[in-house]
Write a protein that holds these residues in place. Structure first.
Motif, PDB file in Angstrom:
ATOM      1  N   TRP A 174      -2.724   6.970  -4.576  1.00  0.00           N
ATOM      2  CA  TRP A 174      -2.886   7.427  -5.960  1.00  0.00           C
ATOM      3  C   TRP A 174      -4.315   7.879  -6.250  1.00  0.00           C
ATOM      4  O   TRP A 174      -4.570   8.615  -7.199  1.00  0.00           O
ATOM      5  CB  TRP A 174      -2.466   6.329  -6.940  1.00  0.00           C
ATOM      6  N   GLU A 192       3.034  -2.830  -8.269  1.00  0.00           N
ATOM      7  CA  GLU A 192       4.173  -1.913  -8.344  1.00  0.00           C
ATOM      8  C   GLU A 192       5.090  -2.128  -7.134  1.00  0.00           C
ATOM      9  O   GLU A 192       4.659  -2.599  -6.094  1.00  0.00           O
ATOM     10  CB  GLU A 192       3.692  -0.448  -8.354  1.00  0.00           C
ATOM     11  N   VAL A 193       6.338  -1.727  -7.294  1.00  0.00           N
ATOM     12  CA  VAL A 193       7.316  -1.602  -6.201  1.00  0.00           C
ATOM     13  C   VAL A 193       7.419  -2.840  -5.289  1.00  0.00           C
ATOM     14  O   VAL A 193       7.005  -2.807  -4.121  1.00  0.00           O
ATOM     15  CB  VAL A 193       7.043  -0.341  -5.342  1.00  0.00           C
ATOM     16  N   PHE A 245      12.317   6.569 -13.156  1.00  0.00           N
ATOM     17  CA  PHE A 245      11.275   6.016 -12.295  1.00  0.00           C
ATOM     18  C   PHE A 245      11.925   5.255 -11.127  1.00  0.00           C
ATOM     19  O   PHE A 245      13.131   5.286 -10.923  1.00  0.00           O
ATOM     20  CB  PHE A 245      10.328   5.125 -13.115  1.00  0.00           C
ATOM     21  N   SER A 246      11.097   4.537 -10.371  1.00  0.00           N
ATOM     22  CA  SER A 246      11.556   3.982  -9.095  1.00  0.00           C
ATOM     23  C   SER A 246      12.609   2.885  -9.247  1.00  0.00           C
ATOM     24  O   SER A 246      12.709   2.229 -10.278  1.00  0.00           O
ATOM     25  CB  SER A 246      10.356   3.445  -8.315  1.00  0.00           C
ATOM     26  N   GLN A 260      11.173   9.741  -5.880  1.00  0.00           N
ATOM     27  CA  GLN A 260      10.543  10.240  -7.101  1.00  0.00           C
ATOM     28  C   GLN A 260      10.234  11.723  -6.906  1.00  0.00           C
ATOM     29  O   GLN A 260       9.519  12.103  -5.970  1.00  0.00           O
ATOM     30  CB  GLN A 260       9.257   9.448  -7.373  1.00  0.00           C
ATOM     31  N   ARG A 269       8.919  -2.576 -14.307  1.00  0.00           N
ATOM     32  CA  ARG A 269       9.595  -1.529 -13.539  1.00  0.00           C
ATOM     33  C   ARG A 269       9.881  -1.877 -12.074  1.00  0.00           C
ATOM     34  O   ARG A 269       9.530  -2.925 -11.585  1.00  0.00           O
ATOM     35  CB  ARG A 269       8.788  -0.231 -13.605  1.00  0.00           C
ATOM     36  N   ASP A 270      10.501  -0.892 -11.410  1.00  0.00           N
ATOM     37  CA  ASP A 270      10.732  -0.844  -9.969  1.00  0.00           C
ATOM     38  C   ASP A 270      11.679  -1.940  -9.466  1.00  0.00           C
ATOM     39  O   ASP A 270      11.334  -2.714  -8.555  1.00  0.00           O
ATOM     40  CB  ASP A 270       9.390  -0.881  -9.202  1.00  0.00           C
ATOM     41  N   TYR A 327       2.321   3.764   0.824  1.00  0.00           N
ATOM     42  CA  TYR A 327       2.497   3.192  -0.513  1.00  0.00           C
ATOM     43  C   TYR A 327       3.968   3.173  -0.893  1.00  0.00           C
ATOM     44  O   TYR A 327       4.719   4.092  -0.582  1.00  0.00           O
ATOM     45  CB  TYR A 327       1.716   4.012  -1.551  1.00  0.00           C
ATOM     46  N   HIS A 354       2.752  14.940 -10.615  1.00  0.00           N
ATOM     47  CA  HIS A 354       3.647  13.924 -11.154  1.00  0.00           C
ATOM     48  C   HIS A 354       4.076  14.289 -12.567  1.00  0.00           C
ATOM     49  O   HIS A 354       3.278  14.780 -13.355  1.00  0.00           O
ATOM     50  CB  HIS A 354       2.916  12.571 -11.156  1.00  0.00           C
ATOM     51  N   ASN A 363       6.849  11.266  -4.919  1.00  0.00           N
ATOM     52  CA  ASN A 363       6.145  10.033  -4.581  1.00  0.00           C
ATOM     53  C   ASN A 363       7.144   9.013  -4.035  1.00  0.00           C
ATOM     54  O   ASN A 363       7.817   9.335  -3.033  1.00  0.00           O
ATOM     55  CB  ASN A 363       5.192   9.543  -5.687  1.00  0.00           C
ATOM     56  N   ASP A 364       7.250   7.833  -4.595  1.00  0.00           N
ATOM     57  CA  ASP A 364       7.956   6.724  -3.942  1.00  0.00           C
ATOM     58  C   ASP A 364       9.348   7.049  -3.382  1.00  0.00           C
ATOM     59  O   ASP A 364      10.136   7.719  -4.057  1.00  0.00           O
ATOM     60  CB  ASP A 364       8.215   5.583  -4.945  1.00  0.00           C
ATOM     61  N   MET A 373       9.995  12.899 -14.001  1.00  0.00           N
ATOM     62  CA  MET A 373      10.524  12.323 -12.771  1.00  0.00           C
ATOM     63  C   MET A 373      12.047  12.277 -12.750  1.00  0.00           C
ATOM     64  O   MET A 373      12.699  11.837 -13.691  1.00  0.00           O
ATOM     65  CB  MET A 373       9.940  10.927 -12.527  1.00  0.00           C
TER      66      MET A 373
HETATM   67  C1  FRU Z   1       4.561   3.757  -7.831  1.00  0.00           C
HETATM   68  C2  FRU Z   1       5.056   4.152  -9.199  1.00  0.00           C
HETATM   69  C3  FRU Z   1       6.112   3.203  -9.692  1.00  0.00           C
HETATM   70  C4  FRU Z   1       6.857   4.028 -10.692  1.00  0.00           C
HETATM   71  C5  FRU Z   1       6.827   5.392 -10.066  1.00  0.00           C
HETATM   72  C6  FRU Z   1       6.711   6.521 -11.040  1.00  0.00           C
HETATM   73  O1  FRU Z   1       3.985   4.783  -7.119  1.00  0.00           O
HETATM   74  O2  FRU Z   1       3.958   4.243 -10.107  1.00  0.00           O
HETATM   75  O3  FRU Z   1       5.600   1.994 -10.209  1.00  0.00           O
HETATM   76  O4  FRU Z   1       8.165   3.574 -10.909  1.00  0.00           O
HETATM   77  O5  FRU Z   1       5.711   5.414  -9.192  1.00  0.00           O
HETATM   78  O6  FRU Z   1       6.830   7.757 -10.406  1.00  0.00           O
END
Ligand code: FRU
Length: 465
Positions: free
Chosen positions: A276, A194-195, A77-78, A38, A141-142, A255, A46, A21-22, A49
């Protein structure tokens, strides 16, 4: 021909196998673009990670590397990465600047921001288990960290997803962080945030605009995840928006974009190309992978009559992939989708016209794009393989400001479509799962007088190894 892995992209990054993912830790160092992401090394879903890793010297040809950061006591995570030129962190060996990654360590009961450093240009990483930033929270996070020269400090943008807040913090050593300000809730709040990313760009007149972007899930323009931004000012402490929130991308599948750190001259980002809402159901897992990155895009600001707006253009490096140019006129143009293709159409603006591109396979229209004076729309019908994808079928629209000339630039690559109109003012990114191989494009126009070809298409040389 047997379609073994018909959805695997030819010019977009995807790892050889498993789930991504990210994008994470985008950093440019020593002539190398790093793309961390990710990554679940065990499955096409998922979980567990890690940070996967790929490198490129041109943003277009990517080479997959060994895993950079592995799951241990927590999942990785991210997050982001920087070049610590002055060794402010003290994590360097004193000979060359360390790369420092700041990521979220995730467990079922906590999220906190951690540091890792690399002394060999991003190949191997040392973890620094003293938590950088732990508030004892479940969702926090992120972290996106960047160097802010005017205040000679590192700034971190990090989200409190449930509260719909972006917290800005300051540090001089990447270890001790002081809270500066909170942005939000604001704009779209129909899902968690997020992010985040916060960065300056210059408009054509050389005036600086700060961009604050944050993703949300759900609550995007079509119900799934989406991404919004504000333009404004940042004084080293607080982000002050000058615009309302707008969508960065009007498709369904852009995203968690972040920008590259330490890139000279320009701002470039890419995103995870999924949503998502259905990411776990996209029909590529049979071939052992799920998830791809968007094309890298230059991000800028253009000041129109209506005020400043974000513009995104595919990086010019992509033009090196163009093979023999072919004209597109009104009518049917056949081509083969065992390669990615770029399309470019141009026509003069007027008060009433319609340009429609229909991408067809033997099963019918797999996707279409329509431009009218004030709007561009992508229509993505249900196909034989998309029944399990909630929210897949639909129409995605982006508004267009009045323009003298229209330009429609489009990349079609196996299972994705990226549409750029009006010099990147309207952008739509959509995954695509055709029932059969797309074989032709029908170009339908109304209200335009064109005796000549409207534009061109180019097969693109594949970039995957
Ligand atoms: C965004 C997210 C982030 C998180 C990561 C987990 O897509 O949910 O917020 O850090 O992916 O894989």
């Amino acid at each position: 021909a047997v379609r073994q892995d018909p959805y695997r992209p030819h010019v977009h990054y995807t790892p050889a196998a498993n789930w991504i993912n990210d994008p994470n830790g985008l950093v440019y160092f020593g002539g190398v673009y790093h793309l961390f992401y990710q990554y679940n090394p065990y499955a096409s879903s998922h979980g567990h990670m890690h940070w996967g890793h790929a490198v490129s010297t041109d943003l277009v040809h990517w080479h997959e590397q060994d895993i950079a950061l592995a799951e241990g006591e927590h999942q990785i995570f991210s997050g982001s990465a920087v070049v610590d030129w002055q060794n402010t962190s003290g994590l360097g060996d004193g000979t060359s600047p360390p790369l420092v990654a700041c990521y979220t360590g995730h467990t079922s009961s906590n999220q906190a921001q951690y540091l890792a450093s690399s002394q060999d240009g991003g190949t191997s990483w040392t973890l620094h288990p003293d938590a950088v930033l732990d508030r004892g929270k479940l969702d926090f996070r992120d972290p996106k960290v960047f160097w802010h020269a005017p205040t000679a400090s590192w700034i971190m943008a990090v989200v409190h997803p449930v509260e719909r807040e972006i917290e800005l913090l300051r540090s001089t050593d990447l270890r001790a962080w002081t809270s500066l300000s909170i942005f939000g809730p604001a704009g779209a709040t129909g899902g968690i945030w997020e992010v985040p990313d916060l960065f300056p760009v210059l408009d054509d007149a050389g005036h600086e605009h700060w961009v604050l972007k944050v993703d949300l899930n759900p609550g995007g323009p079509y119900g799934g995840s989406g991404v919004q931004y504000w333009l404004g000012d940042f004084d080293g402490q607080t982000f002050m928006p000058r615009t309302p929130a707008w969508w960065v991308d009007h498709g369904q599948d852009f995203y968690a974009a972040i920008t590259w750190h330490d890139l000279p001259e320009r701002r470039v980002w890419l995103s995870w190309m999924s949503n998502w809402q259905y990411a776990h159901h996209v029909p590529t897992a049979a071939a052992g992978w799920r998830g791809a990155m968007s094309l890298p895009r230059e991000v800028g600001v253009r000041v129109d009559l209506d005020g400043p707006v974000l513009v995104q253009r595919p990086v010019p490096e992509l033009q090196a992939l163009r093979q023999a140019e072919r004209p597109i006129s009104a009518g049917i143009t056949p081509f083969e989708t065992d390669q990615a293709h770029e399309f470019l159409l141009r026509w003069p603006g007027s008060n009433s016209f319609r340009v429609q591109l229909e991408f067809r396979s033997e099963a019918g229209i797999e996707v279409s794009v329509e431009v009218t004076p004030r709007e561009v729309a992508v229509r993505r019908p249900e196909t034989a393989v998309t029944a399990g994808l909630t929210g897949y079928a639909g129409e995605h629209r982006a508004p267009l400001p009045p323009m003298e000339d229209h330009e429609l630039r489009l990349f079609l690559d196996a299972s994705s479509l990226e549409v750029f109109v009006g010099g990147g003012r309207a952008v739509l990114t959509d995954l695509l799962f055709p029932a059969q191989s797309i074989r032709e494009v029908w170009c339908i126009t109304e209200g335009l007088d064109h005796r000549e070809a409207m534009g061109s298409l180019w097969p693109l040389s594949p970039t995957s190894e």
